[in-house]
Structure formats: structure tokens, C-alpha cells
Write a protein that holds these residues in place. Structure first.
Motif, PDB file in Angstrom:
ATOM      1  N   PHE A 128      58.935  -1.550  38.065  1.00 43.11           N
ATOM      2  CA  PHE A 128      58.592  -1.417  39.473  1.00 43.11           C
ATOM      3  C   PHE A 128      57.883  -0.093  39.725  1.00 43.11           C
ATOM      4  O   PHE A 128      56.908  -0.020  40.465  1.00 43.11           O
ATOM      5  N   VAL A 129      58.370   0.964  39.086  1.00 45.59           N
ATOM      6  CA  VAL A 129      57.765   2.283  39.268  1.00 45.59           C
ATOM      7  C   VAL A 129      56.361   2.313  38.694  1.00 45.59           C
ATOM      8  O   VAL A 129      55.442   2.890  39.276  1.00 45.59           O
ATOM      9  N   VAL A 130      56.178   1.674  37.540  1.00 40.98           N
ATOM     10  CA  VAL A 130      54.850   1.615  36.929  1.00 40.98           C
ATOM     11  C   VAL A 130      53.862   0.957  37.887  1.00 40.98           C
ATOM     12  O   VAL A 130      52.743   1.437  38.078  1.00 40.98           O
ATOM     13  N   ALA A 131      54.283  -0.154  38.494  1.00 45.50           N
ATOM     14  CA  ALA A 131      53.399  -0.850  39.427  1.00 45.50           C
ATOM     15  C   ALA A 131      53.039   0.037  40.614  1.00 45.50           C
ATOM     16  O   ALA A 131      51.869   0.140  41.003  1.00 45.50           O
ATOM     17  N   PHE A 132      54.056   0.689  41.207  1.00 40.45           N
ATOM     18  CA  PHE A 132      53.799   1.597  42.325  1.00 40.45           C
ATOM     19  C   PHE A 132      52.894   2.755  41.906  1.00 40.45           C
ATOM     20  O   PHE A 132      51.991   3.150  42.645  1.00 40.45           O
ATOM     21  N   SER A 133      53.134   3.313  40.728  1.00 40.28           N
ATOM     22  CA  SER A 133      52.434   4.516  40.288  1.00 40.28           C
ATOM     23  C   SER A 133      50.992   4.250  39.899  1.00 40.28           C
ATOM     24  O   SER A 133      50.095   5.039  40.208  1.00 40.28           O
ATOM     25  N   VAL A 134      50.749   3.142  39.193  1.00 45.33           N
ATOM     26  CA  VAL A 134      49.419   2.881  38.646  1.00 45.33           C
ATOM     27  C   VAL A 134      48.513   2.171  39.642  1.00 45.33           C
ATOM     28  O   VAL A 134      47.285   2.274  39.555  1.00 45.33           O
ATOM     29  N   TYR A 135      49.098   1.478  40.625  1.00 44.57           N
ATOM     30  CA  TYR A 135      48.262   0.708  41.561  1.00 44.57           C
ATOM     31  C   TYR A 135      47.162   1.531  42.229  1.00 44.57           C
ATOM     32  O   TYR A 135      46.013   1.068  42.297  1.00 44.57           O
ATOM     33  N   PRO A 136      47.456   2.739  42.757  1.00 52.65           N
ATOM     34  CA  PRO A 136      46.355   3.498  43.394  1.00 52.65           C
ATOM     35  C   PRO A 136      45.183   3.740  42.451  1.00 52.65           C
ATOM     36  O   PRO A 136      44.020   3.633  42.848  1.00 52.65           O
ATOM     37  N   MET A 137      45.488   4.066  41.192  1.00 44.38           N
ATOM     38  CA  MET A 137      44.423   4.273  40.209  1.00 44.38           C
ATOM     39  C   MET A 137      43.716   2.953  39.907  1.00 44.38           C
ATOM     40  O   MET A 137      42.486   2.910  39.770  1.00 44.38           O
ATOM     41  N   ALA A 138      44.496   1.865  39.809  1.00 42.43           N
ATOM     42  CA  ALA A 138      43.904   0.556  39.532  1.00 42.43           C
ATOM     43  C   ALA A 138      42.950   0.139  40.647  1.00 42.43           C
ATOM     44  O   ALA A 138      41.851  -0.359  40.394  1.00 42.43           O
ATOM     45  N   LEU A 139      43.369   0.357  41.890  1.00 41.49           N
ATOM     46  CA  LEU A 139      42.517   0.021  43.036  1.00 41.49           C
ATOM     47  C   LEU A 139      41.211   0.804  42.972  1.00 41.49           C
ATOM     48  O   LEU A 139      40.124   0.251  43.184  1.00 41.49           O
ATOM     49  N   SER A 140      41.314   2.085  42.670  1.00 44.48           N
ATOM     50  CA  SER A 140      40.124   2.929  42.574  1.00 44.48           C
ATOM     51  C   SER A 140      39.212   2.476  41.432  1.00 44.48           C
ATOM     52  O   SER A 140      37.988   2.408  41.581  1.00 44.48           O
ATOM     53  N   LEU A 141      39.816   2.160  40.279  1.00 43.19           N
ATOM     54  CA  LEU A 141      39.025   1.698  39.132  1.00 43.19           C
ATOM     55  C   LEU A 141      38.298   0.388  39.439  1.00 43.19           C
ATOM     56  O   LEU A 141      37.109   0.241  39.145  1.00 43.19           O
ATOM     57  N   PHE A 142      39.017  -0.557  40.019  1.00 39.46           N
ATOM     58  CA  PHE A 142      38.403  -1.852  40.320  1.00 39.46           C
ATOM     59  C   PHE A 142      37.324  -1.698  41.393  1.00 39.46           C
ATOM     60  O   PHE A 142      36.327  -2.413  41.372  1.00 39.46           O
ATOM     61  N   ARG A 143      37.526  -0.773  42.345  1.00 39.29           N
ATOM     62  CA  ARG A 143      36.512  -0.541  43.370  1.00 39.29           C
ATOM     63  C   ARG A 143      35.233   0.020  42.737  1.00 39.29           C
ATOM     64  O   ARG A 143      34.131  -0.439  43.033  1.00 39.29           O
ATOM     65  N   GLN A 144      35.391   1.003  41.861  1.00 39.86           N
ATOM     66  CA  GLN A 144      34.224   1.625  41.240  1.00 39.86           C
ATOM     67  C   GLN A 144      33.511   0.682  40.283  1.00 39.86           C
ATOM     68  O   GLN A 144      32.291   0.716  40.162  1.00 39.86           O
ATOM     69  N   ALA A 145      34.298  -0.166  39.596  1.00 41.11           N
ATOM     70  CA  ALA A 145      33.696  -1.122  38.672  1.00 41.11           C
ATOM     71  C   ALA A 145      33.235  -2.394  39.368  1.00 41.11           C
ATOM     72  O   ALA A 145      32.622  -3.260  38.732  1.00 41.11           O
ATOM     73  N   ASP A 146      33.546  -2.522  40.678  1.00 41.01           N
ATOM     74  CA  ASP A 146      33.174  -3.687  41.486  1.00 41.01           C
ATOM     75  C   ASP A 146      33.738  -4.984  40.904  1.00 41.01           C
ATOM     76  O   ASP A 146      33.051  -5.996  40.792  1.00 41.01           O
ATOM     77  N   LEU A 147      35.025  -4.927  40.538  1.00 41.74           N
ATOM     78  CA  LEU A 147      35.711  -6.104  39.998  1.00 41.74           C
ATOM     79  C   LEU A 147      36.591  -6.727  41.081  1.00 41.74           C
ATOM     80  O   LEU A 147      37.116  -6.019  41.945  1.00 41.74           O
ATOM     81  N   PRO A 148      36.797  -8.048  41.065  1.00 41.54           N
ATOM     82  CA  PRO A 148      37.641  -8.709  42.067  1.00 41.54           C
ATOM     83  C   PRO A 148      39.062  -8.139  42.045  1.00 41.54           C
ATOM     84  O   PRO A 148      39.716  -8.118  41.003  1.00 41.54           O
ATOM     85  N   ARG A 149      39.531  -7.698  43.206  1.00 42.16           N
ATOM     86  CA  ARG A 149      40.818  -7.026  43.262  1.00 42.16           C
ATOM     87  C   ARG A 149      42.001  -7.953  43.034  1.00 42.16           C
ATOM     88  O   ARG A 149      43.117  -7.494  42.762  1.00 42.16           O
ATOM     89  N   ARG A 150      41.787  -9.262  43.085  1.00 44.06           N
ATOM     90  CA  ARG A 150      42.897 -10.199  42.873  1.00 44.06           C
ATOM     91  C   ARG A 150      43.415 -10.167  41.435  1.00 44.06           C
ATOM     92  O   ARG A 150      44.484 -10.707  41.143  1.00 44.06           O
TER      93      ARG A 150
END
Length: 441
Positions: A128-150
Motif C-alpha cells: 500500500f505504501v509503495v502505491a502511495f509513494s510511487v504514484y506521484p512519480m508514475a503520474l508525472s512519468l506517464f504525463r511526460q511520456a504521453d502514455l494512457p494513465r489507465r
């Protein structure tokens, strides 16, 4: 006759819960309603006043599961959600993600998320902590790479619950529960574990990339939302290497105190991560107070959704049909490794918990199989891997938290990829483990 009706109620209630979850219904409503259906079909009294003293009943068992989960995990959820928010608001998540993209390339953004989750999980940080911790970075990575966030939940789940969580040496509880019953070590069956982990990692990432590329070919791209902290790329980002220090703090503290404090170490570790983020990047915050407040509210929603499903499992476990199902599954003929894997996986699916599947099945399986001369190391590794499969059905607590509460996605959009990587891949890994152990490896 009553036994058949009870089984219909138990599996029917589970199927209905899965269906309604996939349809996007509110879990705080659907979980207790489907649990009530299970209770009625199994003849459980609805209220404690209608049951004999100390006997199982719907209300007591549901609320015991619900409140017990909150009592055990609330502070961890709170610290985890706030940590994710302060990493996001300070720009630390964006900074780290940009640095990673610069090093490994935009096309490997999903791989960066998977690796980050794998490192934290194998370091002893709770899923659960991993999901909370990494999600902000994942969102930023997917935004910059223009990948579907789903696909973000799938990347988080794959990196956390497959080739790391149940592998030899993992400090996660799924690798430690069998030790008590089989008298093994965390490194039980490590030779086979390496083969299985490599297979799951390579095959799972190939599948994830294939699904993402197919979505891109169909015209899917990253779609920003009003709830996203950062709509445009920030220019005033903190140093990326310094921004990694809070992640390192979480990893190191949780690793140091894991054996002595158990899950309580995560509260200290995440609190240390929050403090480190503030001290290192305090001049980059947009609104530290708002980030903390938003994180706290997010934690309440996340743990309530998860606790609702845990309550469902609490009712299921109290039914006579569940006891009968366990008896059938623990008595499966043939190879003990196959029987053990099936029993643990199915019970994990019914309870929505990989650790629950092991804790219920192993006290019954272990003495019987050990008396038959089964290799305890092989049984340890097989049941550990299989426990991480059907626990990720749509109604699973981790699944609901990751897809809905953290990523803000719907099951309809996010679960197909999530289920492929966190259910199918571990099942294939379990089959491979049984084959390798049967060949004498």
C-alpha cells in the motif's frame, strides 16, 4: 441441501461483488450488501442479538473485519497518502521522473515505474505504501511520456505484487507466513524462485508494453484532470538526486526496523519521508498545508474502501460453506504442490487477501503434507507465489485502493491490464514453479 445453498450464496455473493465493482458501484454500499447476501444464504443471524452469545453473525463479523483493518492500518495509510502528496506538491516527484526519463528514455517510462515499485517492495516497504509513494512519480512519468494513465495501476501492481513480493528473500509478509508452519527460511527454494521471478518480470513487462502500444496505436494518450496537482510542467523543480533522498529514507528506515516493529516500522519510515521532503524541498512547495490536508482526506477514502472489502471477507470466513470449501480444497488429491497452490489461491480470492489465503490454509495443509514427506522449501515457495494471484481479483483490497483511491481510475478502464499482470502472470509463475520443483530443481 443447506450446504449447497450456502455455497451458492458464498460464490454468488463474491461474483456479485466483483460484477458491481467492475460496474463502478460504491464499495461502501456494495461490500456490506453482498456480505449480507452471503450471510442470509448461509443462515447466519443478521444481528448479534439474534445469535447465541459469541456466535457468528453478519453485523459483528462484518464490522470486526472493517474496524480491525482500520485499527491496524489507518496511521500507515495516513502517512503514506501525505507522503505521496508532499512529494507531488514540492515537485520532487516531477524532478525524479524527469531525471529517470532523461536516463532511460521516454519510451521506458512504464519500466521506470515497475523498477521503482520493485525496489521498494523488495526493500520491505508495504504494498500500500509503495502505491502511495510511487504514484506521484508514475503520474508525472506517464504525463511526460504521453502514455494512457489507465495503465498506471497495472504498472504499480506488477512491480509490487509479482516478481518481488513472493520471491525468495523478500521481507514482505507473503514470504514470511509459511516459515511459521513449514520451519523454512525466507530464502526457501531460492533457485526455482530466481527462474520464476525472471520469467514473471520479462513476460509481464513484455505484456504491459504490448497493451500500452496497442492503446497508443488506437489513439489513446495521457489526459490531464482538474484534480491533478500539476497541469503544466513546472520549471522550478528541486534537484532530482536530492529529491530521491525521501524515498531512500522510507526504504532504509523500514528495512532497519522491519524485524523489530513489523508494520509499525512503516509509520516511522513514511513520517521520516515526509519530514525529509519538507526539509530538503521546503522552498519549492506550492502549499504544504493543503498537501497534508489533501493527503489526509485521501487516506480516509482509501482505507474506508479497503476496509469495506475486508469486512466482506470477515463474513465469508464465518460461514459454514467457507469451512466446507476449505476442507475440499485442502484435500485435493494429486501433487501436494498443486493442491497447496490451488487451496491458497482460491482462499486468497475469497478473502481478497494473499496473506489471508496462506494464514487460513497453511495450518491445515502444512502438517498433512509434511507427514507425507513433501519438500517444505518447495511447498513454501509454491504457496507464496500462488497467494499473489487470485488475491488480485477486482474486489481485492489492494486492487480497490490502487485503482480507485490512489489512481482515481475506474475498474472498467484499469482492471483488464491490472488483472492480466497481477492474476494471470503469478498463475503462470506458480505453474512454472510446480514444474521446476517436480523436475527436482
Amino acid at each position: 441441501m443447506l450446504g449447497i445453498i450456502g455455497m451458492i450464496g458464498m460464490f454468488g455473493g463474491l461474483a456479485l461483488l466483483i460484477y458491481l465493482t467492475m460496474r463502478g458501484m460504491n464499495l461502501l454500499i456494495t461490500a456490506p450488501l453482498t456480505a449480507l447476501l452471503v450471510a442470509i444464504f448461509n443462515g447466519l443471524p443478521i444481528f448479534p442479538q439474534l445469535a447465541e452469545e459469541g456466535a457468528a453473525n453478519f453485523l459483528t463479523n462484518y464490522m470486526t473485519g472493517f474496524t480491525g483493518f482500520i485499527a491496524s492500518w489507518y496511521l500507515m495509510f495516513l502517512a503514506g497518502a501525505i507522503f505521496g502528496k508532499v512529494m507531488e506538491d514540492s515537485g520532487a516527484a516531477d524532478s525524479v521522473s524527469q531525471w529517470i526519463v532523461g536516463k532511460i528514455g521516454m519510451k521506458r517510462a512504464a519500466l521506470a515505474v515497475v523498477i521503482a515499485c520493485a525496489v521498494l517492495t523488495y526493500g520491505g516497504v508495504s504494498l500500500f505504501v509503495v502505491a502511495f509513494s510511487v504514484y506521484p512519480m508514475a503520474l508525472s512519468l506517464f504525463r511526460q511520456a504521453d502514455l494512457p494513465r489507465r495503465f498506471i495501476p497495472a504498472a504499480l501492481g506488477f512491480g509490487s505484487t509479482t516478481f518481488t513480493m513472493t520471491s525468495a528473500g523478500s521481507p514482505e509478509i507473503q514470504n514470511w507466513i509459511p516459515i511459521e508452519f513449514l520451519k523454512t527460511t525466507p530464502y526457501a527454494g531460492w533457485e526455482v524462485s530466481i527462474f520464476v521471478a525472471i520469467f514473471m518480470m520479462i513476460f509481464g513487462y513484455w505484456w504491459l508494453k504490448k497493451m500500452i502500444n496497442k492503446a497508443l496505436a488506437n489513439g489513446e494518450r495521457f489526459v490531464a484532470r482538474a484534480t491533478d496537482e500539476t497541469q503544466e510542467t513546472r520549471k522550478d523543480l528541486p534537484n532530482p538526486l536530492l529529491s530521491m533522498i525521501p524515498l531512500a529514507v522510507v526504504l532504509i528506515i523500514s528495512f532497519i526496523f522491519h524485524n523489530s516493529l513489523g508494520t509499525s516500522a512503516l509509520i516511522i519510515a513514511l513520517s521520516g519521508g515526509i519530514l525529509a521532503t519538507y526539509l530538503i524541498n521546503r522552498k519549492y512547495f506550492h502549499n504544504f498545508g493543503k498537501a497534508v490536508g489533501d493527503g489526509a482526506m485521501g487516506a480516509v477514502v482509501a482505507i474506508a474502501n479497503t476496509a469495506a472489502v475486508v469486512g466482506f471477507g470477515g463474513v465469508v470466513k464465518a460461514t459454514p460453506s467457507f469451512e466446507a470449501a476449505v476442507d475440499v480444497m485442502t484435500g485435493i488429491p494429486g501433487s501436494p504442490l498443486i493442491g497447496g497452490a490451488l487451496a491458497v489461491a482460491i482462499i486468497a480470492g475469497l478473502t481478497g487477501s494473499s496473506s489471508g489465503g496462506q494464514a487460513i490454509a497453511l495450518p491445515l495443509l502444512a502438517p498433512h503434507y509434511l507427514d507425507l514427506g513433501v519438500n517444505p522449501e518447495a511447498l513454501h515457495r509454491t504457496v507464496a507465489i500462488s497467494s499473489g494471484s487470485l488475491d488480485s481479483l477486482p474486489q481485492g483490497g489492494y486492487v480497490v485502493t490502487t485503482i480507485r483511491s490512489i489512481a482515481g481510475e475506474t475498474h472498467k478502464d484499469a482492471y483488464p491490464a491490472f488483472g492480466a499482470l497481477t492474476v494471470v502472470v503469478p498463475i503462470l509463475g506458480t505453474v512454472l514453479a510446480v514444474i521446476l520443483f517436480s523436475l527436482g530443481l
